[in-house]
Design an enzyme around this catalytic site. Structure first.
Site, PDB file in Angstrom:
ATOM      1  N   GLY A   1      36.424  49.071  48.753  1.00 40.02           N
ATOM      2  CA  GLY A   1      35.414  48.696  47.772  1.00 40.02           C
ATOM      3  C   GLY A   1      35.880  47.489  46.975  1.00 40.02           C
ATOM      4  O   GLY A   1      36.775  46.754  47.394  1.00 40.02           O
ATOM      5  N   ALA A   2      35.291  47.335  45.820  1.00 41.23           N
ATOM      6  CA  ALA A   2      35.636  46.176  45.011  1.00 41.23           C
ATOM      7  C   ALA A   2      36.038  46.666  43.643  1.00 41.23           C
ATOM      8  O   ALA A   2      35.712  47.773  43.247  1.00 41.23           O
ATOM      9  CB  ALA A   2      34.417  45.278  44.907  1.00 41.23           C
TER      10      ALA A   2
ATOM     11  N   GLU B   1      47.400  33.267  45.436  1.00 44.61           N
ATOM     12  CA  GLU B   1      45.943  33.444  45.397  1.00 44.61           C
ATOM     13  C   GLU B   1      45.256  32.230  44.742  1.00 44.61           C
ATOM     14  O   GLU B   1      44.227  31.766  45.227  1.00 44.61           O
ATOM     15  CB  GLU B   1      45.584  34.747  44.664  1.00 44.61           C
ATOM     16  CG  GLU B   1      44.107  35.036  44.754  1.00 44.61           C
ATOM     17  CD  GLU B   1      43.754  36.518  44.765  1.00 44.61           C
ATOM     18  OE1 GLU B   1      44.651  37.374  44.936  1.00 44.61           O
ATOM     19  OE2 GLU B   1      42.560  36.804  44.603  1.00 44.61           O
TER      20      GLU B   1
ATOM     21  N   ASP C   1      45.964  41.775  38.074  1.00 41.68           N
ATOM     22  CA  ASP C   1      45.958  42.629  39.257  1.00 41.68           C
ATOM     23  C   ASP C   1      47.329  42.671  39.921  1.00 41.68           C
ATOM     24  O   ASP C   1      47.845  43.730  40.282  1.00 41.68           O
ATOM     25  CB  ASP C   1      44.914  42.130  40.272  1.00 41.68           C
ATOM     26  CG  ASP C   1      43.530  42.064  39.658  1.00 41.68           C
ATOM     27  OD1 ASP C   1      43.350  42.600  38.544  1.00 41.68           O
ATOM     28  OD2 ASP C   1      42.640  41.473  40.282  1.00 41.68           O
TER      29      ASP C   1
END
Ligand code: GLA
Length: 415
Positions: free
Chosen positions: A151-152, A189, A201
């Site tokens: 999922g997100a 990233e 994160d």
């Protein structure tokens, strides 16, 4: 059923932990097998890096604010071993795809066959690139990846980055501190994959501690832990909705925050980020900002203040007030920052009506994904069932709802 002293809940919790543990064992065994099938040898080890849930401090990490995430017991798993010199060969088990690239040609973003790197392979390539840039030895690798963080909104990408970083650390025989590892993965990233995320994160995936909420000051990078009160369950609810416009809107929000800082620096010289602006100063000068920028900045300024208050409340085990701050945060994300969506709102509103729920809000970047709920532990099972039913009724789709345990950060699993 739960009795008055919460025994029913203890059993349910224990069962959920056990079933999650045996799921993990099966998943790791299956992953080893995929590795053997792909590379015809045993993996040297399996690395595990968790996803995260953020309790409070949303969209403030790139504004130098304070965040309150915890690593969760869903993760990315990487079975790995040494590969041919200078070559990385990967199997993405969940996608049924493979990819190979040379460590000497990372800048070209090309696979061994000369094609552009598949999107998912940009993450390991970016991690290799960032580690090399820091002067760390990055050797040939073969690896198979799977993840049960789906999922997100639960930081699957950061978990994947950390799993690769930890694997290269193990193979290279060097060691950097978890926070530094998180920064290298964020660099990968930002600069290699091209997503302008903050540090939260990667930080949570690298630095997670069992039973603890992490509190990070995103400017000084000082951090501490606050224990999650034992009588509280953190419940995650996945709406099973993902909006495509997520990353462009994310970058737009960042740009709007930066514009607010530029404009507010006239009356408030010395501010470097929205974290430096008090609610009172903001109220005085907000009229200088265009309407939309004003809404965005108001959310961030208030969220910074809220998070600082929430840390105190959590330390005092004042979960009622903590939950109220979470509810307030959701309203800001919905109405000022405008990163919610009808399904997230439906999930949050349904949760807030259920007995035993202290607070509920969307977690992560938004635009779909998950909500986080603070629930009285004895009510957690009832809450889960009830929320599933209510969400199905209102949103017309199935959500995935689970009690999460705050867990440890990225590491190589013992054999
Ligand atoms: C995403 C980013 C994080 C953070 C959150 C919102 O998860 O990767 O850095 O900005 O959104 O709080």
């Amino acid at each position: 059923m739960t009795n008055a002293n919460g025994q029913g809940k203890m059993t349910a919790d224990k069962k959920e932990i056990e079933s999650q543990e045996s799921k993990t064992e099966r998943l790791v065994a299956g992953l080893r097998e995929k590795f053997r099938a792909a590379f015809h040898v045993e993996p040297a080890f399996v690395a595990r890096a968790p996803g995260r849930v953020n309790l409070l401090g949303e969209h403030v990490d790139y504004n130098d604010g304070w965040v309150m995430p915890a690593a969760i017991n869903r993760a990315a798993y990487l079975a790995a071993g040494p590969g041919d010199a200078g070559v990385v060969s990967l199997a993405a088990v969940d996608l049924g795809e493979t990819e190979s690239f040379r460590l000497a040609e990372l800048d070209a973003r090309r696979s061994l066959s000369g094609e552009p790197l598949k999107q998912w392979a940009l993450y390991p390539a970016g991690v290799a690139w960032a580690l090399q840039a820091r002067g760390l030895a990055v050797d040939g690798l073969q690896a198979a990846l799977t993840a049960d963080v789906r999922g997100a909104g639960l930081s699957r990408s950061a978990a994947i980055e950390l799993a690769y970083a930890v694997a290269w650390q193990k193979l290279g025989g060097w060691r950097v501190a978890p926070l530094e590892m998180a920064r290298l993965c964020q660099l990968a990233e930002n600069k290699y994959v091209g997503v302008n995320c903050g540090l939260m994160d990667q930080f949570a995936s690298a630095c997670g501690q069992a039973g603890q909420v992490l509190v990070l000051d995103c400017r000084t990078l000082e951090w501490e832990t606050v224990p999650l009160p034992a009588h509280i369950a953190v419940v995650i609810a996945d709406t099973n909705v993902r909006r495509e416009l997520g990353s462009s809107e994310y970058n737009l929000r960042r740009a709007q925050c930066e514009e607010a800082v530029r404009l507010l620096a006239a009356p408030l010289p010395g501010i470097r980020a929205l974290r430096d602006v008090s609610v009172a100063d903001f109220d005085r000068h907000a009229h200088l900002l265009p309407a939309l920028v004003q809404k965005r900045a108001r959310f961030v300024v208030e969220e910074c203040a809220r998070t600082r208050q929430a840390v105190q409340r959590l330390r005092a085990s004042d979960v009622a007030e903590f939950g109220r701050l979470m509810n307030e945060c959701h309203l800001g994300l919905r109405d000022l920052y405008e990163v919610s969506c009808p399904e997230l709102n439906a999930m949050v509103e349904a949760a807030q009506r259920i007995d035993g729920c202290y607070g509920a809000r969307l977690t992560g970047a938004g635009f779909g994904g998950c909500t986080v709920n603070l629930v009285a532990a004895p009510a957690a099972e009832y809450f889960k069932r009830e929320l599933e039913t209510q969400y199905r009724k209102v949103a017309g789709r199935q959500g995935e709802i689970f009690v999460c345990q705050a867990g440890d950060g990225a590491k190589v699993l013992s054999q």
